[in-house]
Enzyme design. Sequence first.
Site, mmCIF file in Angstrom:
data_model
loop_
_atom_site.group_PDB
_atom_site.id
_atom_site.type_symbol
_atom_site.label_atom_id
_atom_site.label_comp_id
_atom_site.label_asym_id
_atom_site.label_seq_id
_atom_site.Cartn_x
_atom_site.Cartn_y
_atom_site.Cartn_z
ATOM 1 N N ASP A 142 31.723 46.065 40.284
ATOM 2 C CA ASP A 142 30.430 45.651 39.734
ATOM 3 C C ASP A 142 29.300 46.074 40.673
ATOM 4 O O ASP A 142 28.227 46.489 40.220
ATOM 5 C CB ASP A 142 30.385 44.135 39.547
ATOM 6 C CG ASP A 142 31.543 43.619 38.713
ATOM 7 O OD1 ASP A 142 31.995 44.346 37.803
ATOM 8 O OD2 ASP A 142 32.014 42.490 38.965
ATOM 9 N N ARG A 184 39.057 29.083 32.041
ATOM 10 C CA ARG A 184 37.882 29.485 31.263
ATOM 11 C C ARG A 184 38.117 29.394 29.756
ATOM 12 O O ARG A 184 37.220 29.736 28.982
ATOM 13 C CB ARG A 184 37.463 30.896 31.662
ATOM 14 C CG ARG A 184 38.451 31.985 31.292
ATOM 15 C CD ARG A 184 38.204 33.295 32.014
ATOM 16 N NE ARG A 184 36.915 33.871 31.705
ATOM 17 C CZ ARG A 184 36.516 35.060 32.170
ATOM 18 N NH1 ARG A 184 37.317 35.781 32.956
ATOM 19 N NH2 ARG A 184 35.329 35.525 31.858
ATOM 20 N N ALA A 222 33.867 44.482 43.591
ATOM 21 C CA ALA A 222 33.481 45.760 44.194
ATOM 22 C C ALA A 222 33.044 46.775 43.138
ATOM 23 O O ALA A 222 32.094 47.533 43.328
ATOM 24 C CB ALA A 222 34.634 46.324 45.028
ATOM 25 N N LYS A 254 39.335 54.853 47.439
ATOM 26 C CA LYS A 254 39.139 56.307 47.482
ATOM 27 C C LYS A 254 37.743 56.717 47.046
ATOM 28 O O LYS A 254 37.415 57.905 47.038
ATOM 29 C CB LYS A 254 40.187 56.993 46.600
ATOM 30 C CG LYS A 254 41.598 56.843 47.145
ATOM 31 C CD LYS A 254 42.609 57.517 46.240
ATOM 32 C CE LYS A 254 44.026 57.114 46.643
ATOM 33 N NZ LYS A 254 44.942 57.108 45.487
#
Lengths: 310, 310, 310, 310, 310, 310
Positions: free
Chosen positions: E255, E107, E253, E227
């Site tokens: 986000d 990138r 996850a 958790k």
Amino acid sequence: MAKMITLCEILIEFNALTSGPLRHVTYFEKHIAGSEANYCVAFTKQGNECGIIARLGEDEFGYNAMEWLRGKGVDVSHIKFDPAPTGIFFIQRHYPVPHKSNFIYYRKGSAGSKLSPEDVDENYIRSADLVHSSGITLAISDSAKNAVIKAFNNAKVRSLDTNIRLKLWSAEQAREIIMGVLKEYPLKFLITDIEDSRILVRESDPDAAVSKLSNYAEIVIMKLGPKGSTVYYEGKKYHSPGYQVPVEDVTGAGDALGGTFLSLYYKGFSIEKALDYAVVASTLSVMVRGDHENIPSTSDIESFLEEMKR
Amino acid sequence: MAKMITLCEILIEFNALTSGPLRHVTYFEKHIAGSEANYCVAFTKQGNECGIIARLGEDEFGYNAMEWLRGKGVDVSHIKFDPAPTGIFFIQRHYPVPHKSNFIYYRKGSAGSKLSPEDVDENYIRSADLVHSSGITLAISDSAKNAVIKAFNNAKVRSLDTNIRLKLWSAEQAREIIMGVLKEYPLKFLITDIEDSRILVRESDPDAAVSKLSNYAEIVIMKLGPKGSTVYYEGKKYHSPGYQVPVEDVTGAGDALGGTFLSLYYKGFSIEKALDYAVVASTLSVMVRGDHENIPSTSDIESFLEEMKR
Amino acid sequence: MAKMITLCEILIEFNALTSGPLRHVTYFEKHIAGSEANYCVAFTKQGNECGIIARLGEDEFGYNAMEWLRGKGVDVSHIKFDPAPTGIFFIQRHYPVPHKSNFIYYRKGSAGSKLSPEDVDENYIRSADLVHSSGITLAISDSAKNAVIKAFNNAKVRSLDTNIRLKLWSAEQAREIIMGVLKEYPLKFLITDIEDSRILVRESDPDAAVSKLSNYAEIVIMKLGPKGSTVYYEGKKYHSPGYQVPVEDVTGAGDALGGTFLSLYYKGFSIEKALDYAVVASTLSVMVRGDHENIPSTSDIESFLEEMKR
Amino acid sequence: MAKMITLCEILIEFNALTSGPLRHVTYFEKHIAGSEANYCVAFTKQGNECGIIARLGEDEFGYNAMEWLRGKGVDVSHIKFDPAPTGIFFIQRHYPVPHKSNFIYYRKGSAGSKLSPEDVDENYIRSADLVHSSGITLAISDSAKNAVIKAFNNAKVRSLDTNIRLKLWSAEQAREIIMGVLKEYPLKFLITDIEDSRILVRESDPDAAVSKLSNYAEIVIMKLGPKGSTVYYEGKKYHSPGYQVPVEDVTGAGDALGGTFLSLYYKGFSIEKALDYAVVASTLSVMVRGDHENIPSTSDIESFLEEMKR
Amino acid sequence: MAKMITLCEILIEFNALTSGPLRHVTYFEKHIAGSEANYCVAFTKQGNECGIIARLGEDEFGYNAMEWLRGKGVDVSHIKFDPAPTGIFFIQRHYPVPHKSNFIYYRKGSAGSKLSPEDVDENYIRSADLVHSSGITLAISDSAKNAVIKAFNNAKVRSLDTNIRLKLWSAEQAREIIMGVLKEYPLKFLITDIEDSRILVRESDPDAAVSKLSNYAEIVIMKLGPKGSTVYYEGKKYHSPGYQVPVEDVTGAGDALGGTFLSLYYKGFSIEKALDYAVVASTLSVMVRGDHENIPSTSDIESFLEEMKR
Amino acid sequence: MAKMITLCEILIEFNALTSGPLRHVTYFEKHIAGSEANYCVAFTKQGNECGIIARLGEDEFGYNAMEWLRGKGVDVSHIKFDPAPTGIFFIQRHYPVPHKSNFIYYRKGSAGSKLSPEDVDENYIRSADLVHSSGITLAISDSAKNAVIKAFNNAKVRSLDTNIRLKLWSAEQAREIIMGVLKEYPLKFLITDIEDSRILVRESDPDAAVSKLSNYAEIVIMKLGPKGSTVYYEGKKYHSPGYQVPVEDVTGAGDALGGTFLSLYYKGFSIEKALDYAVVASTLSVMVRGDHENIPSTSDIESFLEEMKR
């Protein structure tokens, strides 16, 4: 056993599993590539020896390329690891032109482009019967170009595949640099095609182009894609016609041709026979994804030729 | 920018991953399809605008089609959700006839077949340069047929692809209804092929068929499969020959041709040039699974044509 | 060797290759399914014999099911072909609830739903030790329900899995029809679960539910998903706990349990041992896609149990 | 309905998912194969009956073959299980010769090679209209050869496909044993090709070869690969030309041809028509992986022929 | 309906089809990713509206991302095309740490990193209820950072996910720049985790970290991986525990959690309930490859929660 | 750098792509395997050197293994080609016992079993710090057993993994031969497990078994599958517990453990630390198909351990 040394950028290839525009391709298949690396595998496949001078990223892709090429019998002792990332590219197949491939490169600033004269061990170069590189390596960076020049300076015999990639440099730059190298370093072997000839010597007729290019090389191979290939040497010309087969991916076909020709030449084959065999190698190579996985051994080429005689 | 509106059933296509009878096919690949939806994608791909009037099931397949078509740039503002399930079909490829496909449909009572005149907003229709539908939409239900009629009543310009599917109605029904529409609603564009012509006007010779069909349409396109296509207009006739390429699945090839032709016509291309380009779109579309994923942009068509000139 | 006959709709299952909402699933894997067909495979797998009374579409999917079941050793002599299409369904796995599956059915008007009393040969029924069907067959059509009733009328022994699918009928309809059958045709075997019990006898406690259901059946099996299963008979109760394994798809797990239990019961196993073995069959069946491909033989169940003892 | 019995080794085939040398192939697709088993599937596919006399290993691969063939409608009542492993082979496709396949066998000492005269039930043999085997079964073991001889001794009608595999025996052994069988057991049907003819009667011209071979058989079929096939009988000769289609794997194409021809012959087709149909079966069979999955029914062959007429 | 605007680099993700070191992974699956793009999809999925300000390469990957996000209902009107290539990354899963993923980025100099203040239309920003970005966008380039600052300057409400990627900048740079932004632009929402907290405020205890971070934000969400997550606001603290599910890929996850929380907050959910729902979104998202394909709708979250209550 | 030499049969592994009985598995994935070859890769992976003495078939599978192992950095200079075929095996996963694998071998008479004392170069053996082999090599043929004995006679240090495969010999033969070797050739390292201990010294309690086995070896490692491993030396005992991870295939896990332990021991690690690291290697190796592809480098093991400490 002859020994060839090549200088190149080894790339990781992500080949589209299905053809069409890449936006609609979901799966990509990883292969190891790089024009001169393909030459090297082809050269080795015919029973000779080949070493690569290059840099790979110190990452999973770099380790991958190192293990793969060592597995194929390539002398990897002069491949270094570099902190920059390993260069990669994606292949879009059969779109928008059937039987042609397009590339998206991620190789700017890559480890491969860090190749530099300091990587070129003169004694190693002198140990080889032949030093080979291509227009790609001349284009990727100044340091890489200088590495090629240093190697050519010390080479017993020189070979070059013009391999002009207009995503790497302009036609003008390509002409200036490649012609500069040709003038300075007379070649024994020059491998090229019509598109490159048009750029280099402004001729699109094969014979006309070679009449100019043969000033710089003893043996000129004009690759003609599915039509086969023509070799010019000592004022002679020999054409070896191609074969019609289902095309999966043409990438690397020219390298298969060039590397096989060089290796069989050093095995003592006549130039004509070496080209006939090389065209078979090139033909088989387009039938699979992967630049060099389908490069045949000499005896597999003979099985092919025998079948064609029937 | 021109605007086309199509009325259709959007279907989910499950294309066999391998060819041969479906009993031996284990994996199926999901695509979005529907003849006029393909037209719409092709029309959009050439830089014009296209909207669809249709119903989708309120289920994962319906959401899928909605998201996909919106992604492709289609105006989905007039697609409704309906409690009935989204229609689907399976494609069997290359069996029993190589280079042909067969279908198993699950579309009886589908959401798509619930399309009805109430879905046709007259103002929306009048906002379009062109309204297009096909024999499929005329066949799937009376309400769908009436929706087409309502739209045709309000259309500036009408286009129809005959697209007779004998799994949806008999040849007699097809002839009666399609010819009825043709007589009532003169078309600017009629797209058809030999099989359909035989049913509609009982002629299997293209010229003879068109001499009858041209009573109902200004421009008639006769699709000829791998042989290309012929356009008839103002008493003239122009044939654009096809290209030989490896065939993955022919489904949707005619839609690619028709949609591309219409869009380029509205872009101001001559009829001949529009057809030449459309034949390329059709050619590329048979090289992949998926009805419209391989429909090329105008510039990709030009890359193809340029290569062919070499 | 005992013989069971089942009445059912055989379905083609298209199982999502990846989990998550179907709109994001591209590949589907074809399997043969249908609750009582799964029972039949499980019954056969333990060394007994099983025949199916059903209708399949006269299409590639119907031929597929016929060949598959015949291959598995099922007696297919009473499966007929019907002009309607073979019923199919799609499985969405692990979404929105992990370890659960959701279905999209295309079975309305299917060949399977055309099952009717005329398909039920009374002599064939009488040749069997046991006749089994489920709430699904009672739900798919009146004619199918009547076929079950005709078979139950002539059966030596009856078995029913409640298998209520709320996409096929309402809870009220399910209760009315299933309870009607139970009252009219006392069962030897009733296989059910908590959700179905709640609908049928308005009890969600297993013991409470069975105290009502045992009026209609000698042996009641309460399936408890990953927690195993409990059997009730002669006032006794035996619980066989489940095993924790990675879940690929739970579809068909209850059928594996029921069919294995019935077969081993007829092999002379004690009810407790038969249930222990059946729970293993059910456990293994959730580890793969495909409803019955992982149903183990008796000796494979024993390998599993032996390993668990270590 | 005619009945054929074949004697053979049923093999598990692991077909390369991609073409090229097997070292570069990562995925293999499992199929059921064996020349006479393919004949049997083709014979059954045209509406006749076929049984196999063979041994399979008592392992997952053996069970697999048993279930598959039973599913296809083959009479498996005379297939036994043996403690030796089921024979297997791997297919390398399109390399080193495009459109040809190479094999790696693991069949030495296999269950299939344990086939012996004790497996041949004389009454079963006498119940058949026709007994068929091939050079492969003659080659795999002495006991298998003797099984064929016992069956031929009791056969109403005999058929043999020469099928010489030089990985199983030398050309000399093949000639001695096959010619020995031909002399002792006059055939009604002999199916062969140019390579085998060269070995057996030292002629590579089809006509010359058949003039010698027709001493041993009433009807001789000379398979010519993509060029089609020629049949010789009663001094007559009829050639049925091949069709050009994309080739996935040629393995089993000759079996598809032979088995289809035999079955249609017994259906009462003329020899010429039977061969025309058989060539279509052979053509379709090369379009997929799997030896017999693409063998068409009679009506599918007719769809193919009808399309070709257009 | 609330409207959020995010600033981000949209990336193409090549997710390993199998887990383990990438050198041994042959197949890669293409997805669309980018932290704030994931936020945007999650925000939209709960029934609100979201727009992205970003740049994509003018290449197949850029077109791919544009079509995908438009399909998902994202407002793409402020995404520009740029001559630089679309940024990409590769995901190595479950190695060397099970249930964790590692990235190889390509990138540097990407189109995404060219995001600059000129791309930020102040009126567009003011039209939104909420502007969101992350530490990634602050890190990729100065111009991108300045774009965020310009947007924050004009935002009604600000949200930031710290998302520190040490392959993009050093811990020191991350701390300096992020804390600088926090001090200058008080947030309504701050989403972070333990690792980032350790870098930013040198605390690895969640409560201690938040006691410092809450000086800069009204609502702080501490993500705790499997958790669950804890939210702190108005001196209160609420913990929502995680769920144990099979992990395919954890990428995205956080986000899913953040975007779902924000959207439900704007839907009027209590902070506690919004977090409970957001944890479910996060849980489901780790079960598939692809950052946001498994983000559930509000009603799918409710199905999940209902099942958990049983 | 330490050097290990191993004697073994290198095998080609065909791993089921999906779990369950092999009859229902369609796709198989090719890997290179062989217990001591896995040891060798693990040993090399930790930065030491390892050579293999073995024979491979002169076929595509043999070339494949040679290239792969050379690529992994193994010294292949003492691997010979033999006319017999390369041995292969198939893996059935998770059936009938979840988290266990079963094998179907095709290795009788294989090239690998032709290993013989003449292949053992005494000088090569003496150049190594350590010679390792296993019960498998002792079992495959007399000549292979004698090769191990010749190597052990000349070894500085000896290591043996008992690895009893009851498909290769009976428990009695295994006990007699292995115990014979142990008595004659005192080991430094003995790696074993409970099942093998039960056969060899008739003890199934680890401590009891080791109290007998430690008469023959200085260091005894007892592998305990998912429970980890225990090492016994100088009267001491140290247990390193296992980790719970998703299991793809356990094949080769013990080799990963043994080879990593040996290599780190020679790197100077304490026995306890070497075992802790080795258990991590074993843990990661079960997460993928392929025996040694997931064997981690020392630094990857440390990343794993660091994460576990959190």
